[in-house]
Design a protein around this motif. Structure first.
Motif, PDB file in Angstrom:
ATOM      1  N   LYS A  75       0.812  -1.215   0.000  1.00  0.00           N
ATOM      2  CA  LYS A  75       0.000   0.000   0.000  1.00  0.00           C
ATOM      3  C   LYS A  75       0.844   1.262   0.000  1.00  0.00           C
ATOM      4  CE  LYS A  75      -4.142  -1.785   2.188  1.00  0.00           C
ATOM      5  NZ  LYS A  75      -5.151  -1.378   1.240  1.00  0.00           N
ATOM      6  N   VAL A  76       0.229   2.311  -0.530  1.00  0.00           N
ATOM      7  CA  VAL A  76       0.780   3.661  -0.531  1.00  0.00           C
ATOM      8  C   VAL A  76      -0.136   4.520   0.327  1.00  0.00           C
ATOM      9  CG1 VAL A  76       1.292   5.674  -1.973  1.00  0.00           C
ATOM     10  CG2 VAL A  76       1.717   3.352  -2.859  1.00  0.00           C
ATOM     11  N   PHE A  77       0.449   5.283   1.240  1.00  0.00           N
ATOM     12  CA  PHE A  77      -0.310   6.145   2.142  1.00  0.00           C
ATOM     13  C   PHE A  77       0.116   7.592   1.906  1.00  0.00           C
ATOM     14  CE2 PHE A  77      -0.074   1.997   4.025  1.00  0.00           C
ATOM     15  CZ  PHE A  77      -1.281   1.801   4.671  1.00  0.00           C
ATOM     16  N   ILE A  78      -0.832   8.418   1.464  1.00  0.00           N
ATOM     17  CA  ILE A  78      -0.562   9.832   1.192  1.00  0.00           C
ATOM     18  C   ILE A  78      -1.431  10.679   2.118  1.00  0.00           C
ATOM     19  CG2 ILE A  78      -0.609  11.669  -0.553  1.00  0.00           C
ATOM     20  CD1 ILE A  78      -0.410   9.399  -2.690  1.00  0.00           C
ATOM     21  N   ASN A  79      -0.824  11.681   2.743  1.00  0.00           N
ATOM     22  CA  ASN A  79      -1.527  12.607   3.644  1.00  0.00           C
ATOM     23  C   ASN A  79      -2.324  11.865   4.727  1.00  0.00           C
ATOM     24  OD1 ASN A  79      -0.471  14.642   2.035  1.00  0.00           O
ATOM     25  ND2 ASN A  79      -2.358  14.938   0.877  1.00  0.00           N
ATOM     26  N   ALA A  80      -1.710  10.852   5.279  1.00  0.00           N
ATOM     27  CA  ALA A  80      -2.383  10.012   6.270  1.00  0.00           C
ATOM     28  C   ALA A  80      -2.585  10.729   7.597  1.00  0.00           C
ATOM     29  CB  ALA A  80      -1.563   8.746   6.505  1.00  0.00           C
ATOM     30  N   THR A  81      -3.692  10.378   8.243  1.00  0.00           N
ATOM     31  CA  THR A  81      -3.939  10.791   9.619  1.00  0.00           C
ATOM     32  C   THR A  81      -4.465   9.575  10.373  1.00  0.00           C
ATOM     33  OG1 THR A  81      -6.183  11.538   9.089  1.00  0.00           O
ATOM     34  CG2 THR A  81      -4.480  13.212   9.096  1.00  0.00           C
ATOM     35  N   ILE A  82      -3.985   9.392  11.576  1.00  0.00           N
ATOM     36  CA  ILE A  82      -4.491   8.302  12.396  1.00  0.00           C
ATOM     37  C   ILE A  82      -5.748   8.796  13.098  1.00  0.00           C
ATOM     38  CG2 ILE A  82      -4.065   6.916  14.463  1.00  0.00           C
ATOM     39  CD1 ILE A  82      -1.327   6.314  13.421  1.00  0.00           C
ATOM     40  N   VAL A  83      -6.840   8.081  12.856  1.00  0.00           N
ATOM     41  CA  VAL A  83      -8.138   8.431  13.414  1.00  0.00           C
ATOM     42  C   VAL A  83      -8.258   7.899  14.838  1.00  0.00           C
ATOM     43  CG1 VAL A  83     -10.630   8.135  13.113  1.00  0.00           C
ATOM     44  CG2 VAL A  83      -9.164   8.406  11.096  1.00  0.00           C
ATOM     45  N   GLU A  84      -7.749   6.666  15.043  1.00  0.00           N
ATOM     46  CA  GLU A  84      -7.865   6.050  16.367  1.00  0.00           C
ATOM     47  C   GLU A  84      -6.821   4.947  16.526  1.00  0.00           C
ATOM     48  OE1 GLU A  84     -11.451   4.286  19.129  1.00  0.00           O
ATOM     49  OE2 GLU A  84     -11.491   3.755  16.994  1.00  0.00           O
ATOM     50  N   GLU A  85      -6.270   4.872  17.716  1.00  0.00           N
ATOM     51  CA  GLU A  85      -5.428   3.753  18.121  1.00  0.00           C
ATOM     52  C   GLU A  85      -6.109   3.142  19.339  1.00  0.00           C
ATOM     53  OE1 GLU A  85      -0.859   4.805  17.335  1.00  0.00           O
ATOM     54  OE2 GLU A  85      -1.931   6.394  18.387  1.00  0.00           O
ATOM     55  N   LYS A  86      -6.277   1.822  19.323  1.00  0.00           N
ATOM     56  CA  LYS A  86      -6.974   1.179  20.439  1.00  0.00           C
ATOM     57  C   LYS A  86      -6.496  -0.258  20.562  1.00  0.00           C
ATOM     58  CE  LYS A  86     -10.935  -0.283  17.697  1.00  0.00           C
ATOM     59  NZ  LYS A  86     -12.359  -0.239  17.536  1.00  0.00           N
ATOM     60  N   GLY A  87      -7.090  -0.963  21.504  1.00  0.00           N
ATOM     61  CA  GLY A  87      -6.767  -2.360  21.695  1.00  0.00           C
ATOM     62  C   GLY A  87      -5.853  -2.568  22.880  1.00  0.00           C
ATOM     63  N   VAL A  88      -5.120  -3.658  22.825  1.00  0.00           N
ATOM     64  CA  VAL A  88      -4.201  -3.984  23.914  1.00  0.00           C
ATOM     65  C   VAL A  88      -2.781  -3.584  23.530  1.00  0.00           C
ATOM     66  CG1 VAL A  88      -5.630  -5.882  24.761  1.00  0.00           C
ATOM     67  CG2 VAL A  88      -3.856  -6.353  23.082  1.00  0.00           C
ATOM     68  N   ILE A  89      -1.982  -3.310  24.541  1.00  0.00           N
ATOM     69  CA  ILE A  89      -0.581  -2.967  24.288  1.00  0.00           C
ATOM     70  C   ILE A  89       0.159  -4.241  23.891  1.00  0.00           C
ATOM     71  CG2 ILE A  89       1.562  -2.161  25.335  1.00  0.00           C
ATOM     72  CD1 ILE A  89      -0.128  -0.260  27.016  1.00  0.00           C
ATOM     73  N   TRP A  90       0.913  -4.125  22.795  1.00  0.00           N
ATOM     74  CA  TRP A  90       1.616  -5.257  22.231  1.00  0.00           C
ATOM     75  C   TRP A  90       3.078  -4.874  22.064  1.00  0.00           C
ATOM     76  CZ3 TRP A  90       1.562  -6.011  16.304  1.00  0.00           C
ATOM     77  CH2 TRP A  90       2.267  -7.159  15.948  1.00  0.00           C
TER      78      TRP A  90
END
Length: 187
Positions: A75-90
């Motif tokens: 994949k190619v990611f352009i102008n990305a923004t992270i909307v949410e990070e969740k879950g368990v710490i890994w």
């Protein structure tokens, strides 16, 4: 065309990258060159700041990894923004093409939702977990001017200082072309 990878210590790795538009000059060629550079260095991801460009672009290819669901993940990611990070710490052992020969266990949340444009300028909003989430978070950090070593304790960073200094000076052996910020002119 393979592009030299910028080594730890170069200021471009600490800048928050800027967004680009669909008419960014030679974008298709840049994306192709970034994939070629990443493959040549045996990486799974590469961000534009790592090739000296402070723009919000990164590429990832997990298709040869043994992680279910990521068999065709290129994949190619352009102008990305992270909307949410969740879950368990890994905790997982990470490395970086800009910081060769250093690998450390890094804690991250295991699920990420990201909004980005693909190489065809189609807006995507997708959620990933596992290795995909980790690779995205690592490369996203690059476009935010952050490095995986920032997640280490101050004591651990101090213990690695001489190795960081060696990387800055180019006093290391790597199998791919790099640009070292403090290398002597004889290199």
């Amino acid at each position: 065309m393979k592009i030299p990878i910028v080594a730890y210590g170069d200021p471009v790795l600490r800048k928050k990258a800027v967004e680009i538009s669909a008419d960014y000059p030679n974008l298709g060629e840049l994306i192709s060159n970034m994939f070629e550079t990443m493959y040549n260095a045996s990486g799974v991801g590469l961000a534009a700041p790592q090739v000296g460009l402070s723009i919000r672009l990164f590429v990832i290819d997990l298709s040869d990894k043994d992680d279910p669901g990521y068999e065709d993940f290129k994949k190619v990611f352009i102008n990305a923004t992270i909307v949410e990070e969740k879950g368990v710490i890994w905790e997982f052992n990470e490395g970086c093409l800009s910081i060769p020969d250093i690998r450390e266990d890094i804690k991250r949340l295991d699920t990420v939702t990201i909004s980005y444009y693909d190489e065809n300028w189609q807006l995507r909003n997708e959620t990933y977990d596992g290795l995909g989430a980790r690779a995205i978070q690592h490369e996203f950090d690059h476009i935010e001017g952050k490095l995986f070593i920032d997640k280490l304790s101050p004591l651990r960073r101090a213990m690695l200082k001489s190795r960081f200094d060696a990387i800055k000076k180019g006093a290391i052996d790597v199998d791919y072309k790099m640009k070292f910020p403090m290398a002597s002119k004889r290199r």
